[in-house]
Design an enzyme around this catalytic site. Structure first.
Site, PDB file in Angstrom:
ATOM      1  N   HIS A 179      48.074  25.371 -23.083  1.00  0.00           N
ATOM      2  CA  HIS A 179      46.692  25.769 -22.751  1.00  0.00           C
ATOM      3  C   HIS A 179      46.424  25.630 -21.257  1.00  0.00           C
ATOM      4  O   HIS A 179      45.278  25.461 -20.828  1.00  0.00           O
ATOM      5  CB  HIS A 179      45.638  24.893 -23.471  1.00  0.00           C
ATOM      6  CG  HIS A 179      45.630  25.008 -24.960  1.00  0.00           C
ATOM      7  ND1 HIS A 179      45.455  23.916 -25.781  1.00  0.00           N
ATOM      8  CD2 HIS A 179      45.743  26.080 -25.776  1.00  0.00           C
ATOM      9  CE1 HIS A 179      45.461  24.311 -27.048  1.00  0.00           C
ATOM     10  NE2 HIS A 179      45.642  25.624 -27.067  1.00  0.00           N
ATOM     11  N   ARG A 240      47.649  21.117 -37.546  1.00  0.00           N
ATOM     12  CA  ARG A 240      48.682  20.282 -36.898  1.00  0.00           C
ATOM     13  C   ARG A 240      48.249  18.820 -36.865  1.00  0.00           C
ATOM     14  O   ARG A 240      47.086  18.529 -36.587  1.00  0.00           O
ATOM     15  CB  ARG A 240      48.927  20.760 -35.463  1.00  0.00           C
ATOM     16  CG  ARG A 240      49.775  22.013 -35.385  1.00  0.00           C
ATOM     17  CD  ARG A 240      49.857  22.554 -33.978  1.00  0.00           C
ATOM     18  NE  ARG A 240      49.168  23.813 -33.869  1.00  0.00           N
ATOM     19  CZ  ARG A 240      48.917  24.449 -32.728  1.00  0.00           C
ATOM     20  NH1 ARG A 240      49.312  23.927 -31.585  1.00  0.00           N
ATOM     21  NH2 ARG A 240      48.301  25.599 -32.720  1.00  0.00           N
ATOM     22  N   GLU A 385      41.044  32.879 -20.222  1.00  0.00           N
ATOM     23  CA  GLU A 385      42.446  32.906 -19.790  1.00  0.00           C
ATOM     24  C   GLU A 385      42.832  34.287 -19.269  1.00  0.00           C
ATOM     25  O   GLU A 385      43.603  34.414 -18.322  1.00  0.00           O
ATOM     26  CB  GLU A 385      43.347  32.508 -20.971  1.00  0.00           C
ATOM     27  CG  GLU A 385      43.219  31.036 -21.313  1.00  0.00           C
ATOM     28  CD  GLU A 385      43.538  30.720 -22.758  1.00  0.00           C
ATOM     29  OE1 GLU A 385      42.703  31.058 -23.633  1.00  0.00           O
ATOM     30  OE2 GLU A 385      44.601  30.156 -23.032  1.00  0.00           O
TER      31      GLU A 385
END
Ligand code: AMP
Length: 407
Positions: A179, A240, A385
């Site tokens: 990230h 996760r 991003e």
């Protein structure tokens, strides 16, 4: 200058076309279910959404579909492909090779392939996307921006694991962090919003989404981050596990007779909020609703552990930087969940941090949510991003042009 930004996943290809004159997004979209039944393109332009069902066997066909719609008379935004001046690609793993964005030549392609071992799920589709784009747009520069690059400034004390050093030498086992493009954007934007030079600030960025990580950004550089050798370490995520005692892995393998693939799948796909909530959901909206509206005990525990782990990392990173000026929330949960932000911050009042509940009552937009007298500022900054990739692509393309003019 128009720049196409591409993010190729295993069965999807996301895109945005930027006009860099004013950094406007001309259109965006996604090709979903590449190589599967029911593949389709969803294209968004000027508030309109078009869905085109089409058989998409591979990434090249996916990109061809995108280029066709970009130049379509009715749904498109450019007259011909010649208007695309450069392509920026998101690449997950740059290993130790890349500490910034680069022009993609054959040497870079080889380095990307060498890094497949480090990101077997992510890098192969990224490479497929680049190959397809280079074939279909051979005359423009292609630039790669890496999720790991921003964290290449970590020092040895932050990136080495306490296992025999030979495994770092032999296999490059270390913390890479992910990230990075998001942590870079959000930390620099935080400084801009607060009207202070990023080089003078200690910022903790919390990218809290389906995949989540925290980063300590000291004077504009990443000094620590919660994801590690893979994106499995650190926070509790949708599916996760994040941090756990490594002995649990071998214990479970022995007790349940699990192969390394099976245990890997359990930790990546069946754990996190999904596992803790007894399989209720991996989506934090569902978990929040079940916990707060339906008083579901498993969901409440999942939510508590999820937020508590974030707070622990923020505390640790305040220590790692010997102070913190601002904490910023981003990504799906960070941008949208007032509950998660307030819950995380409730552990951090010892830092002199105070959240204003009214200011915190926002979704998906930039805001300072701390009180005016809060010693540590708390912000929400939607991540972008794609814009970082487009800006880096523009910079690198401009440099090539300048070099050509000089020589
Ligand atoms: P991302 O991976 O950044 O797209 O984030 C996806 C996650 O954000 C999912 O778990 C969503 O449930 C979560 N999310 C989106 N909106 C909200 C919301 N209003 N409250 C809580 N979680 C949300």
């Amino acid at each position: 200058m128009k720049i196409l930004v591409i993010n190729a996943g295993s069965s999807s290809l996301k895109y945005q076309l930027f006009d860099m004159k004013n950094e406007n997004v001309l259109c965006s979209g996604i090709v979903e279910r590449i190589g599967l039944n029911g593949s389709r393109l969803v294209h968004k332009v000027q508030g309109k959404k078009y869905t085109i069902e089409s058989a998409v066997k591979d990434h090249k066909i996916a990109l061809k579909l995108v280029l066709d719609i970009l130049t379509d008379k009715e749904k498109g935004v450019i007259k011909s492909m010649n208007e695309i001046n450069a392509v920026g690609h998101r690449v997950v793993h740059g290993g130790e090779t890349f500490s910034g964005s680069v022009l993609i030549d054959e040497k870079v392609m080889k380095a990307l392939e060498d890094n497949i071992e480090l990101a077997p799920l992510h890098n192969p589709p990224n490479i497929m996307g680049i190959r397809a784009a280079k074939e279909l747009l051979p005359d423009v520069p292609h630039v790669g921006t890496f999720d790991t690059a921003f964290h290449q400034t970590l020092s040895k004390k932050a990136y080495l694991y306490a296992i025999p050093l030979r495994y770092y030498t032999k296999y490059k086992i270390r913390r890479y962090g992910f990230h990075g493009t998001s942590h870079f954007y959000v930390s620099h934007r935080t400084a801009e919003i607060l009207n202070k030079p990023v080089e003078e600030m200690k910022i903790i960025t919390c990218h809290i989404g389906n995949g989540s990580s925290v980063a300590a950004v000291k004077y504009g550089k990443s000094v620590d981050t919660s994801m590690g050798f893979t994106p499995l370490e650190g926070l509790v995520m949708g599916t996760r596990s994040g941090d756990l005692d490594p002995a649990i892995v071998t214990f479970l393998q022995e007790k349940e007779n699990l192969s390394y693939k099976e245990i890997n799948s359990i930790l990546n796909k069946e754990s996190g909020a999904f596992g803790l909530s007894n399989g209720l959901s991996s989506d934090m909206r569902d978990i929040e609703n079940a916990a707060l509206e339906d008083h579901n005990d498993a969901a409440k525990i999942a939510l508590d552990i999820y937020d508590y782990r974030i707070a622990k990392y923020v505390g640790a990173y305040a220590a790692a930087m010997n102070g913190v000026d601002a904490i910023t929330f981003t990504a799906g949960v960070g941008e949208n969940s007032a509950y998660a932000r307030a819950d995380v911050c409730s552990y951090l009042e010892f830092l002199g941090l105070k959240v204003d509940p009214n200011k915190n009552n926002i979704r998906g937009k930039e805001a300072i949510i701390s009180t005016d007298d809060s010693k540590v500022k708390v912000l929400v900054v939607p991540t972008n991003e794609e814009l970082v990739i487009a800006r880096d692509t523009q910079k690198i393309t401009q440099n090539i042009k300048n070099e050509e003019e000089v020589s």
